[in-house]
Design a protein around this motif. Structure first.
Motif: not given
Length: 172
Positions: A1-29
């Protein structure tokens, strides 16, 4: 979920600062955007980040590669994230092992987003495998080991140890 997206951001060299949340029981990012509605779903957000970073080649170059990347991203979300039992995991590893028999990466000979997200999705599984289990899925082990050494992918995730001498022999 959100953790992976933060890792992906770093891998892609994007600036941090995106805000991730989760939705519903299945914790959809969910990605909160400044303008308009947020984006929902791992694949959607990941593809968005790749485009933001102008690294579209990670989504595949040809129509066929794009389709294969999409297919594995879908597999990741539906099968890997949905897997709950030992049996599910065994089937996933078997599927992947067959697919990777004659390939370096999931989409053939190019490193794509599918490899990154599948690596993140399988990390918890691979960490727990015994040496014997890793040997049963040599192609997956070879692929996983290759991806974890790919620059920028692993970051703070623990390194999974493989016995080198066995991974690269042709003993079947």
């Amino acid at each position: 979920g959100p953790e992976e997206l933060a890792l992906l951001e770093q891998l892609l060299g994007l600036p941090k600062g995106n805000k991730y949340g989760v939705q519903g029981e299945r914790k959809i990012p969910v990605l909160q955007t400044n303008n308009g509605p947020g984006l929902t779903g791992l694949m959607t957000i990941a593809a968005h980040l790749v485009k933001q970073a102008k690294k579209d080649q990670l989504l595949g170059s040809t129509a066929e590669e794009k389709a294969v990347v999409q297919q594995w991203l879908e597999y990741r979300v539906t099968r890997v994230d949905g897997s709950s039992s030992k049996e599910d995991t065994r089937i996933i590893l078997k599927d992947l092992n067959i697919h990777l028999e004659d390939k370096v990466y999931l989409a053939g000979n190019i490193f794509t987003l599918a490899d990154v997200l599948m690596y993140y999705g399988l990390h918890r599984v691979m960490v727990d495998l015994t040496v014997q289990e890793k040997e049963k899925c040599l192609n997956v082990s070879r692929w996983f080991n290759h991806i974890q050494h790919y620059p920028g992918v692993r970051q703070h995730l623990s390194k999974v140890i493989f016995m080198k001498n066995r991974l690269y022999t042709n003993a079947h």
